[in-house]
Design a protein around this motif. Sequence first.
Motif, PDB file in Angstrom:
ATOM      1  N   MET A 118      10.446   0.433  -3.573  1.00  0.00           N
ATOM      2  CA  MET A 118       9.792   1.454  -4.390  1.00  0.00           C
ATOM      3  C   MET A 118      10.217   1.336  -5.851  1.00  0.00           C
ATOM      4  N   SER A 119      11.492   1.085  -6.074  1.00  0.00           N
ATOM      5  CA  SER A 119      11.982   0.929  -7.447  1.00  0.00           C
ATOM      6  C   SER A 119      11.339  -0.275  -8.122  1.00  0.00           C
ATOM      7  N   GLN A 120      11.171  -1.369  -7.371  1.00  0.00           N
ATOM      8  CA  GLN A 120      10.516  -2.559  -7.928  1.00  0.00           C
ATOM      9  C   GLN A 120       9.064  -2.261  -8.295  1.00  0.00           C
ATOM     10  N   LEU A 121       8.380  -1.509  -7.446  1.00  0.00           N
ATOM     11  CA  LEU A 121       6.983  -1.163  -7.730  1.00  0.00           C
ATOM     12  C   LEU A 121       6.887  -0.267  -8.959  1.00  0.00           C
ATOM     13  N   ASN A 122       7.792   0.695  -9.060  1.00  0.00           N
ATOM     14  CA  ASN A 122       7.781   1.580 -10.226  1.00  0.00           C
ATOM     15  C   ASN A 122       8.078   0.815 -11.507  1.00  0.00           C
ATOM     16  N   ALA A 123       8.882  -0.244 -11.384  1.00  0.00           N
ATOM     17  CA  ALA A 123       9.233  -1.055 -12.557  1.00  0.00           C
ATOM     18  C   ALA A 123       8.249  -2.192 -12.785  1.00  0.00           C
ATOM     19  N   ASP A 124       7.171  -2.251 -11.979  1.00  0.00           N
ATOM     20  CA  ASP A 124       6.130  -3.270 -12.124  1.00  0.00           C
ATOM     21  C   ASP A 124       6.700  -4.693 -11.993  1.00  0.00           C
ATOM     22  N   GLY A 178       8.103  -6.262   7.148  1.00  0.00           N
ATOM     23  CA  GLY A 178       6.976  -7.188   7.004  1.00  0.00           C
ATOM     24  C   GLY A 178       5.934  -6.993   8.081  1.00  0.00           C
ATOM     25  N   ILE A 179       6.395  -6.805   9.327  1.00  0.00           N
ATOM     26  CA  ILE A 179       5.463  -6.578  10.436  1.00  0.00           C
ATOM     27  C   ILE A 179       4.686  -5.282  10.232  1.00  0.00           C
ATOM     28  N   THR A 180       5.405  -4.251   9.813  1.00  0.00           N
ATOM     29  CA  THR A 180       4.744  -2.959   9.588  1.00  0.00           C
ATOM     30  C   THR A 180       3.750  -3.042   8.438  1.00  0.00           C
ATOM     31  N   LEU A 181       4.107  -3.783   7.399  1.00  0.00           N
ATOM     32  CA  LEU A 181       3.190  -3.953   6.268  1.00  0.00           C
ATOM     33  C   LEU A 181       1.881  -4.572   6.726  1.00  0.00           C
ATOM     34  N   LEU A 182       1.968  -5.616   7.545  1.00  0.00           N
ATOM     35  CA  LEU A 182       0.750  -6.272   8.021  1.00  0.00           C
ATOM     36  C   LEU A 182      -0.072  -5.326   8.893  1.00  0.00           C
ATOM     37  N   ARG A 183       0.611  -4.554   9.744  1.00  0.00           N
ATOM     38  CA  ARG A 183      -0.116  -3.595  10.582  1.00  0.00           C
ATOM     39  C   ARG A 183      -0.793  -2.523   9.738  1.00  0.00           C
ATOM     40  N   MET A 184      -0.057  -1.999   8.765  1.00  0.00           N
ATOM     41  CA  MET A 184      -0.616  -0.962   7.895  1.00  0.00           C
ATOM     42  C   MET A 184      -1.737  -1.521   7.019  1.00  0.00           C
ATOM     43  N   ALA A 185      -1.570  -2.769   6.568  1.00  0.00           N
ATOM     44  CA  ALA A 185      -2.587  -3.379   5.701  1.00  0.00           C
ATOM     45  C   ALA A 185      -3.911  -3.531   6.425  1.00  0.00           C
ATOM     46  N   ASN A 186      -3.837  -3.665   7.765  1.00  0.00           N
ATOM     47  CA  ASN A 186      -5.058  -3.806   8.565  1.00  0.00           C
ATOM     48  C   ASN A 186      -5.544  -2.476   9.136  1.00  0.00           C
ATOM     49  N   LEU A 232       1.909 -11.925   4.247  1.00  0.00           N
ATOM     50  CA  LEU A 232       2.429 -10.995   3.260  1.00  0.00           C
ATOM     51  C   LEU A 232       1.807 -11.201   1.893  1.00  0.00           C
ATOM     52  N   ALA A 233       1.685 -12.464   1.495  1.00  0.00           N
ATOM     53  CA  ALA A 233       1.094 -12.757   0.187  1.00  0.00           C
ATOM     54  C   ALA A 233      -0.324 -12.216   0.100  1.00  0.00           C
ATOM     55  N   GLN A 234      -1.085 -12.394   1.171  1.00  0.00           N
ATOM     56  CA  GLN A 234      -2.460 -11.896   1.220  1.00  0.00           C
ATOM     57  C   GLN A 234      -2.471 -10.367   1.196  1.00  0.00           C
ATOM     58  N   ALA A 235      -1.539  -9.766   1.927  1.00  0.00           N
ATOM     59  CA  ALA A 235      -1.455  -8.310   1.950  1.00  0.00           C
ATOM     60  C   ALA A 235      -1.173  -7.759   0.561  1.00  0.00           C
ATOM     61  N   LEU A 263      -4.048  -5.550  -0.980  1.00  0.00           N
ATOM     62  CA  LEU A 263      -3.699  -4.127  -1.038  1.00  0.00           C
ATOM     63  C   LEU A 263      -3.611  -3.632  -2.471  1.00  0.00           C
ATOM     64  N   GLY A 264      -3.002  -4.438  -3.337  1.00  0.00           N
ATOM     65  CA  GLY A 264      -2.776  -3.993  -4.713  1.00  0.00           C
ATOM     66  C   GLY A 264      -1.584  -3.052  -4.799  1.00  0.00           C
ATOM     67  N   ARG A 265      -1.106  -2.813  -5.997  1.00  0.00           N
ATOM     68  CA  ARG A 265       0.093  -2.005  -6.188  1.00  0.00           C
ATOM     69  C   ARG A 265      -0.106  -0.561  -5.726  1.00  0.00           C
ATOM     70  N   ARG A 266      -1.294  -0.029  -5.944  1.00  0.00           N
ATOM     71  CA  ARG A 266      -1.537   1.373  -5.589  1.00  0.00           C
ATOM     72  C   ARG A 266      -1.380   1.602  -4.087  1.00  0.00           C
ATOM     73  N   GLN A 267      -2.034   0.769  -3.260  1.00  0.00           N
ATOM     74  CA  GLN A 267      -1.941   0.934  -1.812  1.00  0.00           C
ATOM     75  C   GLN A 267      -0.556   0.584  -1.300  1.00  0.00           C
ATOM     76  N   LEU A 268       0.074  -0.439  -1.897  1.00  0.00           N
ATOM     77  CA  LEU A 268       1.403  -0.829  -1.469  1.00  0.00           C
ATOM     78  C   LEU A 268       2.410   0.299  -1.722  1.00  0.00           C
ATOM     79  N   GLN A 269       2.275   0.950  -2.876  1.00  0.00           N
ATOM     80  CA  GLN A 269       3.177   2.052  -3.196  1.00  0.00           C
ATOM     81  C   GLN A 269       3.007   3.194  -2.199  1.00  0.00           C
ATOM     82  N   ARG A 270       1.772   3.458  -1.826  1.00  0.00           N
ATOM     83  CA  ARG A 270       1.520   4.495  -0.825  1.00  0.00           C
ATOM     84  C   ARG A 270       2.161   4.128   0.510  1.00  0.00           C
ATOM     85  N   TRP A 271       2.019   2.881   0.882  1.00  0.00           N
ATOM     86  CA  TRP A 271       2.578   2.414   2.141  1.00  0.00           C
ATOM     87  C   TRP A 271       4.095   2.606   2.154  1.00  0.00           C
TER      88      TRP A 271
END
Length: 424
Positions: A224-230, A247-255, A268-271, A275-283
């Motif tokens: 989260m800190s990395q996302l906030n710091a772009d 990583g597994i949860t990210l892929l499940r959530m991304a789908n 992960l790279a595709q996710a 997803l973009g930063r907005r969806q990733l931050q929500r996740w």
Amino acid sequence: MSDIASGSALQSHWIREFFLARQPILNRGQGLVAYELLFRRADAGTASVVDDLAATAAVIEHATELGMENVIGGSLGFVNIDKSVLMSDFVQFLPRDRVVLEILETVKVNGEVLDRVAELRKAGYTFALDDVINESEDVRLLLPHVDIIKVDIAGLAPGVLDQLSSRFRTAKKKLLAEKVESLDEYRRCLDLGFDYFQGYYFAKPAVLSGRKLSPSEVALVRLMSQLNADAENADIERTIKQDASMGITLLRMANSPALGTGHRITSLAQALLLLGRRQLQRWVQILLYAEPMKSTGMLSPLLIMATTRGKLLELLAGHIAPRNRNMADMAFTVGIMSLMDALFGQPMDKILEQMLVVDAVKEALLAREGVYGEMLKLAEFMEQAGESPLQIDTALTSLGLTREDLFDVQVDAYAWSEQVSRQA
């Protein structure tokens, strides 16, 4: 029995004159098992549960048409019923396998009432007694016919609470403590053998104070800190790969349909790209609430409340400024971050020292100020079952919103929260 006849125009009028609120009911492991559904009259100066048969019938029918799963997900729904609703045919609009019928303390018990309860129990309905504070004659008459006793612990003397819990446990009844507002009250009722708990003790920072973050939670906070710091995508991907389950949860959530990417994501790279930063931050924000209860397999009430707040504020922002995506995103962030003090057992100002947020978000979280602060207050008023409906109307007016606006988004927020929380 009463016979209800109401047209769609009457129903529409009644429905929009009431606020629907749901209060979590937890088990001994603090997992979500049910919601109490409460309908409050929008123009009432005091908190009075709906007791008008036509109004209650209209609201129940509408909730049924929406689909109970949109309001309570996979949980049970506790619904207050007075004598007029109990005796009506309309109560059978409620699905017997999804609801618990709470007999209000105002119901005066006689042979007719007992016969009706027995009839509905035979049809498969489950009953609870509401707001029990003593073993009155009405309670004794109904005791053989109910499965759950809801004890109102607010202001109840310790000795009385001991006696009531012992008496009802001896009668093999499930005990539900309502109005539990502190960790000490929860522990006391736990020791007395209560099975279920209702109240907002779990949403207070003291509940989890002093607990250490798990490695997965530490990784999520770092992310989260990395996302906030772009930060760069490569750095973000590296952090995710340090925790295999993340990583597994990210892929499940991304789908997940709830996140609406519309593509099958396999890496992960595709996710990260899709997803973009907005969806990733929500996740990441959602997973922070899901992590503490992950090993139990139960839904966290904090996760449900935080995701509901986030989505509700996002949808309200869409009514206030329909073309302002940034406002909607910030509103979501305010809603979902508003319970992080309870999640981490730390004061909100300390948490915000560690997480970079814009001033408008900080003002909302610390002082309930600004447009986001007003939206957050509105969400909090709704959670308290509309105990002061005038506060809800005041908050709506300050935001330039109407009761219809709130009605339109509320169930959508509930449904989204249930869907995404079960996938987290």
